[in-house]
Design a protein around this motif. Structure first.
Motif, PDB file in Angstrom:
ATOM      1  N   TYR A  32      -6.566   4.696  -3.287  1.00 46.06           N
ATOM      2  CA  TYR A  32      -7.501   4.391  -3.144  1.00 46.06           C
ATOM      3  C   TYR A  32      -8.451   5.907  -2.758  1.00 46.06           C
ATOM      4  N   PRO A  35      -9.901   4.959  -7.768  1.00 41.67           N
ATOM      5  CA  PRO A  35      -9.484   3.606  -7.925  1.00 41.67           C
ATOM      6  C   PRO A  35      -8.995   3.709  -9.731  1.00 41.67           C
ATOM      7  N   SER A  57      -6.804  -1.220  -5.323  1.00 49.91           N
ATOM      8  CA  SER A  57      -7.827  -0.788  -4.865  1.00 49.91           C
ATOM      9  C   SER A  57      -8.409  -0.157  -6.177  1.00 49.91           C
ATOM     10  N   PHE A  58      -8.035  -0.727  -7.700  1.00 51.15           N
ATOM     11  CA  PHE A  58      -8.990  -0.396  -8.449  1.00 51.15           C
ATOM     12  C   PHE A  58      -9.976  -2.046  -8.559  1.00 51.15           C
ATOM     13  N   TYR A  60     -11.040  -3.787  -6.213  1.00 53.23           N
ATOM     14  CA  TYR A  60     -11.773  -3.407  -5.090  1.00 53.23           C
ATOM     15  C   TYR A  60     -13.062  -2.442  -5.523  1.00 53.23           C
ATOM     16  N   GLY A  61     -12.696  -1.390  -6.125  1.00 55.61           N
ATOM     17  CA  GLY A  61     -13.130  -0.349  -6.678  1.00 55.61           C
ATOM     18  C   GLY A  61     -14.450  -1.567  -7.620  1.00 55.61           C
ATOM     19  N   ALA A  65     -18.133  -1.475  -6.760  1.00 56.34           N
ATOM     20  CA  ALA A  65     -19.342  -1.010  -7.834  1.00 56.34           C
ATOM     21  C   ALA A  65     -20.086  -1.799  -8.025  1.00 56.34           C
ATOM     22  N   PRO A 106     -12.478   1.447   2.455  1.00 55.85           N
ATOM     23  CA  PRO A 106     -11.683   2.141   2.123  1.00 55.85           C
ATOM     24  C   PRO A 106     -10.392   2.984   3.221  1.00 55.85           C
TER      25      PRO A 106
END
Length: 132
Positions: A32, A35, A57-58, A60-61, A65, A106
């Motif tokens: 987190y 990401p 986490s990836f 969500y990133g 973005a 996050p």
């Protein structure tokens, strides 16, 4: 073994990871913080808990973005283009509140991963659970 089925249980952070001697919850937290590390942990680790949080986490990133600059642009644009109370309300919500939520959420994910929980937002849990 032919005919056997395995279930994926990501509800607890098992201690065994492929990332050195680190605990699963620590590895999930690292995902987190950055990401792209989450994607790396998803790809290289066998621990379902770490893989779950890494992919979450990836993803969500990626969502952040896209949403962050869009909300920033619309918030500033609403304040400049729209006149009166409606423009002020749109700028007040879209400009500071939504980006702040995107940045603060996050931190909750970090806490949740550290304590061994699995929480996802915006339908990401269904996607991540299906992939892991």
């Amino acid at each position: 073994m032919a005919g056997s089925t395995t279930t994926t249980d990501v509800s607890t952070g098992a201690n065994e990871t492929s990332v050195g001697d680190l605990d699963g919850s620590i590895v999930a937290v690292l995902g987190y913080l950055l990401p792209i590390l989450g994607l790396v942990f998803f790809l290289i680790d066998d621990n379902d808990f770490v893989r779950y949080h890494g992919l979450h986490s990836f993803l969500y990133g990626l969502v952040a973005a896209v949403v962050f600059p869009v909300s920033f642009t619309f918030g500033v644009g609403a304040g400049l283009v729209a006149d009166g109370v409606l423009g002020a309300l749109m700028a007040l919500f879209l400009f500071p509140i939504l980006p702040l939520a995107i940045a603060v959420l996050p931190l909750y994910f970090l806490y949740n991963a550290y304590t061994g929980g699995t929480y996802a937002v915006f339908g990401l849990k269904q996607i991540v659970t299906a992939v892991v």
